[in-house]
Motif scaffolding. Sequence first.
Motif, PDB file in Angstrom:
ATOM      1  N   LEU A 143       0.893  -1.405   0.021  1.00  0.00           N
ATOM      2  CA  LEU A 143       0.045   0.145  -0.064  1.00  0.00           C
ATOM      3  C   LEU A 143       0.760   1.085   0.086  1.00  0.00           C
ATOM      4  O   LEU A 143       2.134   1.220   0.560  1.00  0.00           O
ATOM      5  CB  LEU A 143      -0.869   0.159   1.212  1.00  0.00           C
ATOM      6  CG  LEU A 143      -1.855  -1.419   1.142  1.00  0.00           C
ATOM      7  CD1 LEU A 143      -2.620  -1.230   2.785  1.00  0.00           C
ATOM      8  CD2 LEU A 143      -2.690  -1.364   0.192  1.00  0.00           C
ATOM      9  N   SER A 144       0.318   2.255  -0.594  1.00  0.00           N
ATOM     10  CA  SER A 144       0.993   3.304  -0.662  1.00  0.00           C
ATOM     11  C   SER A 144       1.010   4.421   0.468  1.00  0.00           C
ATOM     12  O   SER A 144       0.551   3.914   1.634  1.00  0.00           O
ATOM     13  CB  SER A 144       0.583   4.389  -1.848  1.00  0.00           C
ATOM     14  OG  SER A 144      -0.806   4.683  -1.518  1.00  0.00           O
ATOM     15  N   GLY A 145       1.644   5.400   0.489  1.00  0.00           N
ATOM     16  CA  GLY A 145       1.841   6.182   1.878  1.00  0.00           C
ATOM     17  C   GLY A 145       0.545   6.653   2.333  1.00  0.00           C
ATOM     18  O   GLY A 145       0.044   7.139   3.427  1.00  0.00           O
ATOM     19  N   ASN A 146      -0.679   6.871   1.265  1.00  0.00           N
ATOM     20  CA  ASN A 146      -1.839   7.397   1.589  1.00  0.00           C
ATOM     21  C   ASN A 146      -2.625   6.371   2.375  1.00  0.00           C
ATOM     22  O   ASN A 146      -3.471   7.012   3.159  1.00  0.00           O
ATOM     23  CB  ASN A 146      -2.663   7.595   0.367  1.00  0.00           C
ATOM     24  CG  ASN A 146      -1.987   8.590  -0.735  1.00  0.00           C
ATOM     25  OD1 ASN A 146      -1.090   9.649  -0.084  1.00  0.00           O
ATOM     26  ND2 ASN A 146      -2.187   8.552  -1.801  1.00  0.00           N
ATOM     27  N   MET A 171       6.070  11.562  -4.238  1.00  0.00           N
ATOM     28  CA  MET A 171       5.225  11.067  -3.356  1.00  0.00           C
ATOM     29  C   MET A 171       5.864  10.865  -1.856  1.00  0.00           C
ATOM     30  O   MET A 171       6.885  10.858  -1.929  1.00  0.00           O
ATOM     31  CB  MET A 171       4.356   9.955  -3.871  1.00  0.00           C
ATOM     32  CG  MET A 171       3.529   9.998  -5.011  1.00  0.00           C
ATOM     33  SD  MET A 171       2.206  10.997  -4.859  1.00  0.00           S
ATOM     34  CE  MET A 171       1.094   9.840  -3.633  1.00  0.00           C
ATOM     35  N   ASN A 173       7.528   9.372   0.751  1.00  0.00           N
ATOM     36  CA  ASN A 173       8.637   8.363   0.784  1.00  0.00           C
ATOM     37  C   ASN A 173       8.242   7.260   1.918  1.00  0.00           C
ATOM     38  O   ASN A 173       9.126   7.255   2.934  1.00  0.00           O
ATOM     39  CB  ASN A 173      10.126   8.738   0.814  1.00  0.00           C
ATOM     40  CG  ASN A 173      10.233   9.366  -0.526  1.00  0.00           C
ATOM     41  OD1 ASN A 173      11.571   9.997  -0.591  1.00  0.00           O
ATOM     42  ND2 ASN A 173       9.276   9.469  -1.610  1.00  0.00           N
ATOM     43  N   GLN A 174       7.107   6.661   1.911  1.00  0.00           N
ATOM     44  CA  GLN A 174       6.638   5.683   2.794  1.00  0.00           C
ATOM     45  C   GLN A 174       5.890   4.827   2.333  1.00  0.00           C
ATOM     46  O   GLN A 174       5.076   4.995   1.205  1.00  0.00           O
ATOM     47  CB  GLN A 174       6.026   6.353   4.153  1.00  0.00           C
ATOM     48  CG  GLN A 174       4.823   7.119   3.711  1.00  0.00           C
ATOM     49  CD  GLN A 174       4.317   8.104   4.840  1.00  0.00           C
ATOM     50  OE1 GLN A 174       4.617   7.726   6.057  1.00  0.00           O
ATOM     51  NE2 GLN A 174       3.454   9.075   4.653  1.00  0.00           N
ATOM     52  N   MET A 175       5.891   3.329   2.999  1.00  0.00           N
ATOM     53  CA  MET A 175       5.161   2.263   2.331  1.00  0.00           C
ATOM     54  C   MET A 175       4.865   1.408   3.286  1.00  0.00           C
ATOM     55  O   MET A 175       5.411   1.272   4.535  1.00  0.00           O
ATOM     56  CB  MET A 175       6.311   1.554   1.419  1.00  0.00           C
ATOM     57  CG  MET A 175       5.798   0.578   0.697  1.00  0.00           C
ATOM     58  SD  MET A 175       5.899  -1.246   1.680  1.00  0.00           S
ATOM     59  CE  MET A 175       7.773  -1.402   1.536  1.00  0.00           C
ATOM     60  N   ARG A 177       3.472  -2.688   3.896  1.00  0.00           N
ATOM     61  CA  ARG A 177       3.010  -4.137   3.251  1.00  0.00           C
ATOM     62  C   ARG A 177       2.362  -4.754   4.246  1.00  0.00           C
ATOM     63  O   ARG A 177       2.917  -5.066   5.495  1.00  0.00           O
ATOM     64  CB  ARG A 177       4.515  -4.581   2.799  1.00  0.00           C
ATOM     65  CG  ARG A 177       4.367  -5.865   2.258  1.00  0.00           C
ATOM     66  CD  ARG A 177       5.620  -6.385   1.752  1.00  0.00           C
ATOM     67  NE  ARG A 177       6.120  -5.802   0.573  1.00  0.00           N
ATOM     68  CZ  ARG A 177       7.372  -6.004   0.129  1.00  0.00           C
ATOM     69  NH1 ARG A 177       8.120  -6.707   0.685  1.00  0.00           N
ATOM     70  NH2 ARG A 177       7.555  -4.868  -0.900  1.00  0.00           N
TER      71      ARG A 177
END
Length: 490
Positions: A143-146, A171, A173-175, A177
Amino acid sequence: MLTKVLLILLGMSIILPSRIEGPHVEWEKGPSAPDDDVYGPKPQASEKKLPSEETKPAAIGTQGTLGKLPAATQILNSILNNYDHKLRPGIGEKPTVVTVELSVNTLGPISILDMEYTIDITFYQTWYDERLRYNGSFESFVLSGNMVSQLWIPDTFFRNSKRTQEHMITMPNQMVRIHKDGKVLYTIRMTIDAGCSLHMLKFPMDSHSCPLSFSSFSYPENEMIYKWENFEVEIHENNSWKLFQFDFTGVSNETETISTQAGDFMVMTLFFNVSRHFGFVTFQNYIPSFVTTMVSWVSFWIKKESAPARTSLGVTSVLTMTTLGTFSRRNFPRVSYITTLDFYIAMCFFFCFCALMEFAVLNFLTYSWRIPRASPRLRHPRPRALTRPHARQHQEAFVCEIDDSEESDEEEAPSCPAWQSLSPRSTRRHGGCCRWFKKYLCVVRSCKGSIWQQGRLFIHIYRLDNYSRVVFPVSFFFFNVLYWLVCLNL
């Protein structure tokens, strides 16, 4: 007659359908022949047929892909439907174990004046959340940082950070999973300006351990526990090129518990060990100080009569050492102790100052021996009747010999003024022996004898420059040997 007409109509009915059907059959069979024998563009009928044939498999593939997207959406909606991101996993049952791993992108620079350093890291945190378990063909979701705001994330903060920057280009810079078994991996990239207490006592042969400590802001040790996944933080030359004056020597870690009013918190600390390579300081401070000290000794080879030359050289050397000492402290923290560099510059300043004082002592002792001559008219004898007791004493006080040079001293004085200074008359008139050390030390004018005579050390005034030419370089040499042996072995 009627029979002939019927036969003609029957024949026409047979011939006309054959003529109409013949061209139609040929048109159907005609285009099929070029497909096998002729190379080139196909007829228009085949071009209309091929796109329809190619579209059918694509429609089937799209239908399969669209079939997985609703499944993934359904899984995410099912696990996030009743999910409360405000509560940590395992609340009220057991503490949440957060496994930490860190990757260093760049290290440095280190600011000595502000006592801080800059580090660019990628921070990995892993934990298990049973509420995020699911069943399906997907092993994990990236999943993206949103989506971070919809999940529970550890409130980790860096305790010794002064400024922290989270990278947002292009965007955030966080992720996140999410794995099938409820394992969650959260990754974020940030640049931190962290404080580092630099102990500069051994500067510039100093080594430092710059810490990077982090802990939970609100969860005490009984609710959240940190541990290292695999403690292997390697920083290569490509990642540490911003250290400039320092060399990276290794990484160490430490785990401790800090007691506060809010509870006992587990603190993880990572130490980045660096050591200074003092090539820059050598060229900026040590070599100029060394050369300036040797330049101050040039005055020992200048005649003592050249007072302006020797004085200007000595004063210039002292002022140069003062400037070097001030320059070395310009980009330096205002600490209350002296460093090894300060001690070296102070000793060089001391040698330069002693070289200047040597000429002052030489000049004072040389001209203090000169006794003013009496006026020539005082040498003519006066009649006894006109001579009074007080006039006679006044005459004896001024009628005396004078030695303006070494030559006159050698002609009129005894063979060795050191022996002459031991006599009561010479001691009373010239004051050759020092008042405090007259038992063992005596300062005399030029003498052909040895230095040690009559149980005393005789310092020959006119040979003071000769002594200094040997004493100053030898003393400075032994000081440098002792200084570098002690500093390099600390």
